[in-house]
Design an enzyme around this catalytic site. Structure first.
Site, PDB file in Angstrom:
ATOM      1  N   HIS A 284       0.845  -1.181   0.000  1.00  0.00           N
ATOM      2  CA  HIS A 284       0.000   0.000   0.000  1.00  0.00           C
ATOM      3  C   HIS A 284       0.888   1.241   0.000  1.00  0.00           C
ATOM      4  O   HIS A 284       1.971   1.234   0.603  1.00  0.00           O
ATOM      5  CB  HIS A 284      -0.912   0.009   1.227  1.00  0.00           C
ATOM      6  CG  HIS A 284      -1.876  -1.128   1.259  1.00  0.00           C
ATOM      7  ND1 HIS A 284      -2.081  -1.912   2.376  1.00  0.00           N
ATOM      8  CD2 HIS A 284      -2.689  -1.628   0.299  1.00  0.00           C
ATOM      9  CE1 HIS A 284      -2.985  -2.841   2.100  1.00  0.00           C
ATOM     10  NE2 HIS A 284      -3.367  -2.686   0.854  1.00  0.00           N
TER      11      HIS A 284
ATOM     12  N   TYR B 173       4.093   0.095   4.755  1.00  0.00           N
ATOM     13  CA  TYR B 173       4.832  -0.993   5.407  1.00  0.00           C
ATOM     14  C   TYR B 173       4.066  -2.316   5.345  1.00  0.00           C
ATOM     15  O   TYR B 173       4.067  -3.081   6.299  1.00  0.00           O
ATOM     16  CB  TYR B 173       5.180  -0.654   6.863  1.00  0.00           C
ATOM     17  CG  TYR B 173       5.562   0.786   7.109  1.00  0.00           C
ATOM     18  CD1 TYR B 173       6.313   1.507   6.174  1.00  0.00           C
ATOM     19  CD2 TYR B 173       5.173   1.452   8.260  1.00  0.00           C
ATOM     20  CE1 TYR B 173       6.666   2.830   6.394  1.00  0.00           C
ATOM     21  CE2 TYR B 173       5.526   2.780   8.497  1.00  0.00           C
ATOM     22  CZ  TYR B 173       6.269   3.462   7.553  1.00  0.00           C
ATOM     23  OH  TYR B 173       6.610   4.777   7.780  1.00  0.00           O
ATOM     24  N   HIS B 174       3.440  -2.580   4.176  1.00  0.00           N
ATOM     25  CA  HIS B 174       2.681  -3.812   3.985  1.00  0.00           C
ATOM     26  C   HIS B 174       3.191  -4.619   2.783  1.00  0.00           C
ATOM     27  O   HIS B 174       2.390  -5.046   1.937  1.00  0.00           O
ATOM     28  CB  HIS B 174       1.199  -3.506   3.771  1.00  0.00           C
ATOM     29  CG  HIS B 174       0.535  -2.829   4.913  1.00  0.00           C
ATOM     30  ND1 HIS B 174      -0.661  -2.144   4.788  1.00  0.00           N
ATOM     31  CD2 HIS B 174       0.870  -2.734   6.232  1.00  0.00           C
ATOM     32  CE1 HIS B 174      -1.020  -1.648   5.964  1.00  0.00           C
ATOM     33  NE2 HIS B 174      -0.100  -1.990   6.850  1.00  0.00           N
ATOM     34  N   PRO B 175       4.505  -4.858   2.642  1.00  0.00           N
ATOM     35  CA  PRO B 175       4.970  -5.645   1.487  1.00  0.00           C
ATOM     36  C   PRO B 175       4.411  -7.060   1.543  1.00  0.00           C
ATOM     37  O   PRO B 175       4.337  -7.669   2.613  1.00  0.00           O
ATOM     38  CB  PRO B 175       6.491  -5.633   1.644  1.00  0.00           C
ATOM     39  CG  PRO B 175       6.727  -5.411   3.103  1.00  0.00           C
ATOM     40  CD  PRO B 175       5.612  -4.521   3.547  1.00  0.00           C
TER      41      PRO B 175
END
Length: 596
Positions: free
Chosen positions: A362, A531-533
């Protein structure tokens, strides 16, 4: 009221003192009440609570692991998935479980103070990833913090408890051909982990007997309430309650009595760590997996304090190292796209072209206003820290993102594709750049369901060299338009009552940024990840050559390797990823247990 006025007078008096005067005052107070009392306070509230108890895993990670001792399960990565699996699989005393974590233990004060997570960025507990220059962002390199300590990134995020949209999981079920991923089926696993502390929450959707504390905002800021009242998409007190995600409301977060509740805090508690069949070893960087001639897992190789080691695997090696490190370990082990492995001289064990592909995350950009009203921007001082240390109250209990809102960028969307992150602060460059020293508040606009896809490539065949990241953010025109439209709508909220009365000056993006072209230029310059890889080892139907794991997380083409982290998501959830990874780990733990 008298006590409040006295407190305010004392606070104002202390603010007016110089540093030397404060030191003199502190020495005078110490002399007056006795050094023993001061030492006792710091021992009870700082040393004992935040250092000694945080070394709770020391007896485990101090153990030497005999080379000849096989473990039934070797879990690689002590983040959200790894901590859940270590706890669940070690419930059976007949199963020997080893958890390997590359970072240190979670004995870190900044990891416990809710507001302090940005203080961990680009320091020793951060993998400190940065993408290659992104052509779609005019050469900008995107920073991506990842936690390098026990508990992983659950120690250094905004600890928002959000599950995404139920249709995300129905979509996973359709992609995998496995109905056990449908929302109605996975709901029980969300509830299993959850210890919901608000009795008003609908028990149909929430659990109260799990280990993970989920709590309301303790002291939400006035500016947060004003902005919630100013939005135009509706109010939603619980975006986790079934299919109704749209609307704005205060977030619940993963905290326990004003302190962050990380994966390690929740699932590796003292009772779990006392199990004789569980070993937790920190400072152990996994370098590769090795296989037998028939491609069955044999051993996990790791480096601890500069010394190479290996541990034998009896049943499974379970990768829980995240969307960057899991594909990295696999490629270093000879499992991945054949051309990529051969380019770096790595012998090919199994050609799986989907490893490292389908990268998603995101993205967001901030709106910031200067105000004469108090905000979090001016609350960083020793007194607020001491208040938090003493009784876990005050400004430091904030997780910054105090409210969220979900909505559609246009009516053609079937479900929300935009999120607003509302804060009594502003968002810029992951906290590294200041726009002013004065009070500010704002919101970030998040693209939830991106069409752009990235990929990972090896930099070298050395485990100490990071993997190369290519996000390709905004490379798809649909993403650009959706983010622009969403940004304009969130920006319009600041012109509505009651928040408009507190907006002194727009600092981000500024009054001179108005057209879509100007907004796109601003977004490219100020873009951050959330911070949503995820999605780099996606699960799916084995008829699809880009599928990496089956619907139970088992790696194709080899035997005895499973993946349980955000990398196996087919598509990133339209929300936050921590709670979904907990759910995935609970679900797959039950799958593993069914074969015992």
């Amino acid at each position: 009221l008298k006590m409040y006025k006295l407190k305010e007078r004392v606070k104002n008096f202390l603010k007016g003192l110089t540093q030397k005067q404060l030191v003199a005052l502190a020495l005078g107070v110490t002399g007056a009440i006795g050094a023993g009392t001061v030492v006792s306070f710091f021992y009870r509230n700082i040393y004992k609570k935040y250092l000694v108890c945080r070394l709770k895993v020391a007896p485990h990670h101090a153990k030497e692991i005999p080379r000849a001792t096989p473990f039934d399960y070797v879990i690689i990565g002590g983040g959200a998935g790894g901590c859940v699996l270590a706890a669940r699989l070690s419930e059976n005393p007949k199963m020997n479980v080893l958890l390997l974590e590359a970072g240190h233990s979670d004995a870190n004060l900044e990891a416990k103070v809710p507001i302090a997570f940005p203080q961990m960025f680009k320091k020793e507990h951060d993998w400190n990833y940065e993408s290659q220059p992104e052509a779609s962002l005019d050469g900008k390199c995107m920073y991506s913090p990842r936690g390098k300590l026990l508990g992983g990134s659950t120690n250094m995020n905004a600890h928002i408890y959000n599950r995404g949209h139920p249709e995300d999981y129905n979509e996973w079920a359709n992609i995998t051909g496995d109905d056990s991923w449908r929302y109605e089926e996975v709901l029980k696993y969300f509830k299993k982990s959850e210890k919901q502390t608000n009795p008003q929450m609908d028990q149909q959707y929430h659990g109260s007997k799990g280990e993970l504390y989920v709590t309301d905002q303790m002291e939400p800021h006035n500016m947060t309430h004003f902005l919630i009242e100013s939005q135009d998409v509706g109010f939603n007190p619980d975006s986790n309650a079934g299919y109704k995600q749209e609307g704005v409301g205060l977030v619940q977060r993963m905290t326990k009595y004003g302190e962050r509740c990380s994966a390690a805090d929740a699932f590796l508690n003292e009772r779990v760590l006392k199990r004789k069949n569980l070993v937790v070893k920190t400072n152990a960087l996994v370098s590769r997996l090795s296989f037998s001639s028939d491609k069955k897992i044999e051993a996990v190789h790791y480096v601890a304090h500069g010394i190479p080691n290996k541990v034998l695997v009896r049943s499974e090696a379970i990768l829980c190292a995240g969307a960057f490190n899991t594909p990295h370990v696999l490629m270093l082990s000879g499992v991945g796209p054949k051309k990529e492995l051969e380019k770096h001289g790595i012998p090919v064990v199994a050609h799986i072209p989907g490893i490292g592909q389908n990268l998603q995350d995101h993205i967001m950009a901030g709106i910031g206003y200067e105000t004469d009203h108090e905000s979090l921007c001016t609350k960083e001082n020793v007194w607020n820290l001491l208040q938090w240390l003493y009784n876990q109250t005050g400004p430091y209990v904030s997780n910054v993102v105090e409210a969220v809102g979900f909505f559609k960028s246009n009516e053609a969307e079937e479900r929300p594709n935009i999120e607003a992150l509302i804060a009594p602060a502003y968002y810029r460059d992951n906290g590294f750049k200041k726009i002013t020293d004065r009070n500010c508040f704002g919101a970030a606009t998040v693209l939830l369901r991106p069409y752009s896809r990235g990929y990972l490539t090896l930099r070298s065949n050395k485990p100490t060299d990071p993997i190369d990241i290519h996000f390709n953010f905004l490379s798809d025109s649909r993403d650009r338009q959706a983010l622009i439209d969403g940004f304009k709508r969130v920006r319009s909220w600041f012109q509505r009552d009651p928040i408009a009365a507190y907006c002194k000056k727009e600092l981000l993006p500024g009054d001179d940024v108005q057209t879509d072209e100007q907004l796109l230029a601003y977004l490219k310059e100020e873009l951050m990840t959330v911070y949503h890889p995820s999605c780099t080892c996606r699960m799916g139907s084995l008829d699809d050559e880009m599928t990496v794991v089956d619907s139970n997380g088992l790696l194709r083409e080899v035997s005895g390797v499973r993946i349980v982290d955000a990398s196996i998501m087919p598509n990133v959830v339209a929300g936050h990823t921590t709670a979904p990874v907990y759910m995935m780990a609970e679900k797959i733990a039950d799958v593993i247990k069914a074969f015992w």
